[in-house]
Motif scaffolding. Structure first.
Motif, PDB file in Angstrom:
ATOM      1  N   GLY A 154      58.974  88.863  43.884  1.00 54.33           N
ATOM      2  CA  GLY A 154      60.373  89.175  44.168  1.00 54.33           C
ATOM      3  C   GLY A 154      61.345  88.590  43.166  1.00 54.33           C
ATOM      4  N   ASN A 180      60.061  91.552  52.160  1.00 57.72           N
ATOM      5  CA  ASN A 180      61.340  91.738  51.495  1.00 57.72           C
ATOM      6  C   ASN A 180      61.297  93.037  50.691  1.00 57.72           C
ATOM      7  OD1 ASN A 180      63.648  91.578  49.956  1.00 57.72           O
ATOM      8  ND2 ASN A 180      63.472  89.381  49.560  1.00 57.72           N
ATOM      9  N   GLU A 183      64.810  95.184  47.327  1.00 57.37           N
ATOM     10  CA  GLU A 183      64.837  95.657  45.926  1.00 57.37           C
ATOM     11  C   GLU A 183      66.228  96.019  45.395  1.00 57.37           C
ATOM     12  OE1 GLU A 183      62.362  99.179  44.524  1.00 57.37           O
ATOM     13  OE2 GLU A 183      61.433  97.538  43.405  1.00 57.37           O
ATOM     14  N   GLY A 271      68.807  90.335  49.788  1.00 56.77           N
ATOM     15  CA  GLY A 271      67.503  90.194  49.150  1.00 56.77           C
ATOM     16  C   GLY A 271      67.095  88.734  49.043  1.00 56.77           C
ATOM     17  N   GLU A 273      66.030  85.400  50.430  1.00 51.66           N
ATOM     18  CA  GLU A 273      65.220  85.359  51.655  1.00 51.66           C
ATOM     19  C   GLU A 273      65.921  84.789  52.883  1.00 51.66           C
ATOM     20  OE1 GLU A 273      61.671  83.213  50.709  1.00 51.66           O
ATOM     21  OE2 GLU A 273      62.727  81.383  50.181  1.00 51.66           O
ATOM     22  N   ASN A 307      57.702  87.559  51.858  1.00 50.46           N
ATOM     23  CA  ASN A 307      57.160  87.974  50.562  1.00 50.46           C
ATOM     24  C   ASN A 307      57.694  89.337  50.161  1.00 50.46           C
ATOM     25  OD1 ASN A 307      53.941  86.399  50.947  1.00 50.46           O
ATOM     26  ND2 ASN A 307      55.396  86.029  49.311  1.00 50.46           N
ATOM     27  N   ASN A 308      57.726  89.518  48.874  1.00 49.76           N
ATOM     28  CA  ASN A 308      58.099  90.802  48.302  1.00 49.76           C
ATOM     29  C   ASN A 308      57.012  91.863  48.590  1.00 49.76           C
ATOM     30  OD1 ASN A 308      57.660  92.450  45.396  1.00 49.76           O
ATOM     31  ND2 ASN A 308      59.717  92.457  46.227  1.00 49.76           N
ATOM     32  N   THR A 311      54.000  91.512  46.253  1.00 48.60           N
ATOM     33  CA  THR A 311      53.177  90.347  46.548  1.00 48.60           C
ATOM     34  C   THR A 311      52.211  90.684  47.680  1.00 48.60           C
ATOM     35  OG1 THR A 311      55.185  89.049  46.106  1.00 48.60           O
ATOM     36  CG2 THR A 311      53.294  87.861  47.010  1.00 48.60           C
TER      37      THR A 311
HETATM   38  C1  LIG Z   1      70.544  86.944  44.994  1.00 49.33           C
HETATM   39  C2  LIG Z   1      69.084  87.113  45.243  1.00 49.33           C
HETATM   40  C3  LIG Z   1      68.577  88.385  45.474  1.00 49.33           C
HETATM   41  C4  LIG Z   1      67.219  88.572  45.714  1.00 49.33           C
HETATM   42  N1  LIG Z   1      66.765  89.831  45.931  1.00 49.33           N
HETATM   43  C5  LIG Z   1      65.449  90.022  46.198  1.00 49.33           C
HETATM   44  C6  LIG Z   1      64.956  91.321  46.478  1.00 49.33           C
HETATM   45  O1  LIG Z   1      65.705  92.301  46.471  1.00 49.33           O
HETATM   46  N2  LIG Z   1      63.639  91.465  46.735  1.00 49.33           N
HETATM   47  C7  LIG Z   1      62.781  90.389  46.753  1.00 49.33           C
HETATM   48  O2  LIG Z   1      61.602  90.557  47.020  1.00 49.33           O
HETATM   49  N3  LIG Z   1      63.222  89.146  46.494  1.00 49.33           N
HETATM   50  C8  LIG Z   1      64.529  88.938  46.226  1.00 49.33           C
HETATM   51  N4  LIG Z   1      64.978  87.664  45.993  1.00 49.33           N
HETATM   52  C9  LIG Z   1      64.009  86.555  46.064  1.00 49.33           C
HETATM   53  C10 LIG Z   1      63.838  86.064  47.497  1.00 49.33           C
HETATM   54  O3  LIG Z   1      64.818  85.087  47.771  1.00 49.33           O
HETATM   55  C11 LIG Z   1      62.474  85.405  47.725  1.00 49.33           C
HETATM   56  O4  LIG Z   1      62.204  84.521  46.692  1.00 49.33           O
HETATM   57  C12 LIG Z   1      61.337  86.400  47.826  1.00 49.33           C
HETATM   58  O5  LIG Z   1      61.600  87.334  48.825  1.00 49.33           O
HETATM   59  C13 LIG Z   1      60.064  85.687  48.179  1.00 49.33           C
HETATM   60  O6  LIG Z   1      58.980  86.584  48.097  1.00 49.33           O
HETATM   61  P1  LIG Z   1      57.932  86.487  46.921  1.00 49.33           P
HETATM   62  O7  LIG Z   1      57.522  85.046  46.824  1.00 49.33           O
HETATM   63  O8  LIG Z   1      56.827  87.350  47.340  1.00 49.33           O
HETATM   64  O9  LIG Z   1      58.614  86.934  45.690  1.00 49.33           O
HETATM   65  C14 LIG Z   1      66.346  87.456  45.725  1.00 49.33           C
HETATM   66  C15 LIG Z   1      66.857  86.183  45.485  1.00 49.33           C
HETATM   67  C16 LIG Z   1      68.208  86.013  45.237  1.00 49.33           C
HETATM   68  C17 LIG Z   1      68.715  84.642  44.984  1.00 49.33           C
END
Ligand SMILES: Cc1cc2nc3c(=O)[nH]c(=O)nc-3n(C[C@H](O)[C@H](O)[C@H](O)COP(=O)(O)O)c2cc1C
Ligand code: SF4
Lengths: 509, 164
Positions: A154, A180, A183, A271, A273, A307-308, A311
């Protein structure tokens, strides 16, 4: 013998007229008394060729694209005789260099069949990972994910296994898996492509996550900008439930997992978390301070894996093929494959899945073929709106989390947005601030107010008023935002701004 | 469905039905607001106290949620909603010029509705169609590689007159 054709019903294919082509095909086939089986598949991710029509011919799939309604009659004629003679014929799909040279792992199935057909999913290794996981102890599933080296796709690249271990180790009667699917980054569409082309892979990954940490409820938080993905996921969930992949007795195992699809409401910050969890709980999407981590105190205060999409999808491969298979791909601490999304001013835009380590130049020049406008590439923004703009001197950077961090950039979710030499980087810097102002959750002053000041300062820079002093102010402001923001929205908005100032100074003076 | 109906008993009944559907759903406020907007086209002011009462929230909390999210609207939109993507991948392909053209052509800014009530113009940040930008969304259909001429065509198909 009937004619078997494939035409995607993916967002981009539809946006380029796929439905009109489908109607024309049906009509033309009916007029010719030609028995036609038209499969509406997902996209292969070769978006510049959409609508990409495929035909089964002599045991192979032959591609034609981009197909127009006007080309339909001649296509049907060619298919009855020599398909290769048609001007839109691209040859065997599997041999298209753009596709053949990729290392498709998570996207191996994308575009092969009807995304909602469970038989088609099962016939292509679908649910093999789940079947394995059903016979494993939770800690063994978690260890496999840890050993694979999988990091969150993500943006933050946090090791997935460590997160899962925390949730597994935290006692709690009810735990949750949250996907999550927000996107929000411009230039990204890999989550969407996966959900539209191979939705069961995401479901399977979430069920495995549930088995791994002891969670019996899952939520997919899907952005509202993806109506087609919403439709497909809703149907996929219903069909998976009907065949007992979801519910209180997964495939007769006695294990339970239920899945809910939720829609976002047009807020980029959701997005992040913790803002996402607030939103799922029915509140404004404001960011929570960490700790407590969502893994300990997440959705409704319970231990939660967030998780994204990618992931969670990768976990199915790790379960099916083993941790070593995944770990053996990649470079340094970036293991497995990265779904690069080529976007913006690019000739061959689409999805390129490769093991970590290829250079940005390879992606943009060899795969992307340079700009769509035909003008020279000037700047490439990697990692979404909070990612840096990279000048030519940095295009040999390998796609690897640490290599990007070392040049003050980030890979994020793998979005690559190409700009030609008509771009005004002062305008791009201004937009970064404007976007932050529009999408800030409002909790931190440097983010909420600083971004508004940033727009004003950049307006003066663009008007060439007192430029040198304004640029000092802007750098100062970037420092304040970076130091005084709770999350990466305010904290990373300085990346695109500073990279524009540092590498494209001529646009600011 | 139109304004009058929303203010009428029928509207109130629709709201009550949606409340009944979602009041016991954990974190059900967003799905509830989406459902109200889907059935009425917007979230009328009268819905706020009803929702607050049923969910055990204050009116300020419900209002705070509605105002936080770009999707929720508190007044009816035009017959169609046109969203223009303002984000970087579209900018790289002339999105800024398309925005300017659309605003001039419809004589409105973001959030506005054309004088004939046909189209409400909204900004959106990314439609996930970034390999074939610029992108616009017209109601639930997304369109790719939209230039000024293509936008005019789409508007003409809606019966929006050739400039005011
Ligand atoms: C402003 C902002 C926007 C985010 N947008 C997304 C998003 O659209 N999709 C996503 O998966 N993670 C996004 N993230 C990251 C999430 O906070 C988080 O790290 C993630 O969902 C964790 O999943 P992962 O470890 O599988 O990546 C964003 C973080 C920030 C700070
Ligand atoms: S940095 Fe911005 S978006 Fe993040 S918590 Fe602070 S105000 Fe909210």
């Amino acid at each position: 013998m009937s004619l078997r054709l494939f035409l995607p019903r993916d967002t981009t294919a539809l946006a380029l007229g796929a439905d009109a082509v489908a109607i024309a095909l049906q009509r033309a086939a009916a007029e010719r008394d030609l028995p036609l089986q038209l499969v509406r598949n997902g996209s292969r991710g070769l978006f510049w060729l959409e609508p990409l029509l495929e035909a089964e011919h002599a045991g192979r799939r032959i591609a034609f694209g981009p197909v127009t309604v006007a080309a339909v009659p001649s296509l049907l004629e060619a298919l009855a005789g020599d398909p290769g003679a048609h001007p839109l014929c691209l040859g065997a799909t599997a041999e298209l260099p753009y596709l053949q040279s990729q290392q498709r792992v998570s996207f191996a199935r994308a575009g092969l069949g009807d995304p909602l057909c469970l038989d088609s999913y099962r016939s292509q290794q679908g649910f093999v990972g789940l079947q394995r996981a059903l016979h494993l102890a939770p800690r063994d599933i978690v260890s496999a994910v840890t050993e694979s080296g999988l990091r969150g796709r993500g943006g933050a690249a946090f090791p997935a296994g460590i997160k899962w271990q925390t949730v597994l180790d935290t006692p709690g009667e009810q735990k949750y898996i949250v996907c999550n699917a927000d996107e929000g980054d411009s230039g990204t569409f890999a989550d969407r492509l996966l959900m539209e082309a191979d939705p069961y892979q995401l479901l399977e990954g979430m069920i495995i996550a549930g088995l791994a940490v002891g969670a019996t409820q899952g939520y997919i938080y899907l952005r509202s900008e993806y109506p087609r993905a919403a439709e497909i996921l809703a149907q996929a969930i219903a069909r998976a439930r009907a065949e007992h992949y979801l519910g209180d007795d997964i495939r007769g195992s006695g294990r339970a997992f239920e899945l809910h699809l939720r829609s976002g409401a047009g807020a980029y910050i959701c997005g992040e978390e913790t803002a996402l969890l607030e939103s799922l709980e029915g509140r404004r999407g404001t960011v929570r301070a960490k700790p407590p981590l969502p893994a300990v105190h997440g959705l409704f205060g319970r231990p939660t894996v967030v998780n994204n999409v990618l992931t969670l999808a990768a976990v199915t491969t790790i379960m099916e093929k083993g941790a070593a298979f995944y770990r053996d791909l990649g470079t340094g601490r970036s293991r497995g494959t990265l779904a690069v999304q080529l976007a913006g001013n690019i000739r061959r835009g689409g999805l390129v899945e490769l093991a970590f380590g290829a250079t940005l130049r390879t992606l943009v020049e060899d795969y992307g073929g340079g700009t769509r406008s035909g003008r020279p590439v000037r700047a490439i923004q990697v990692g979404g709106p909070l990612g840096a703009y990279l000048p030519k001197s940095q295009w040999d950077t390998p796609l690897d989390y640490e290599a990007f961090a070392a040049i003050g950039a980030m890979l994020g979710h793998g979005g690559v947005v190409v700009f030609d030499d008509s771009v005004d980087m002062a305008q791009q810097a201004r937009f970064a601030m404007e976007f932050c102002a529009a999408e800030s959750c409002g909790k931190c002053t440097p983010c909420r107010i600083g971004s508004v000041r940033g727009v004003e300062v950049l307006d003066r820079v663009i008007a060439r008023q007192d430029t040198a002093r304004q640029i000092d102010l802007l750098r100062d402001l970037c420092g304040t935002m970076e130091a005084g923001s709770l999350c990466a929205m305010g904290g990373l908005t300085p990346y695109p701004v500073r990279s524009a100032l540092d590498h494209f100074a001529e646009d600011f003076s | 469905m139109g304004v009058e109906q929303a203010n009428s008993e029928a509207g109130d009944q629709l709201i009550a039905a949606q409340i009944a559907r979602f009041r016991d759903v954990p974190g059900g406020l967003l799905p509830l607001l989406h459902a109200v907007q889907a059935s009425l086209g917007f979230i009328p002011a009268t819905a706020v106290p009803a929702i607050a009462g049923a969910l055990g929230l204050s009116r300020a909390e419900v209002h705070g949620v509605i105002s936080f999210y770009h999707d929720f609207r508190t007044a009816p939109a035009g017959r169609h909603v046109l969203q223009l993507c303002r984000a970087e991948a579209c900018q790289a392909m002339g999105g800024r010029a398309l925005e300017a053209h659309a605003r001039a052509r419809l004589g409105i800014d973001y959030g506005g509705t054309s004088s004939d009530g046909a189209v409400t113009l909204e900004a959106v940040y990314c439609l996930g169609n970034c390999a074939c930008s610029p992108s616009v969304r017209l109601d639930d259909a997304i369109h790719a590689r939209v230039d000024n001429a293509r936008l005019d065509e789409l508007l003409a198909e809606l019966g929006v007159g050739a400039g005011e």
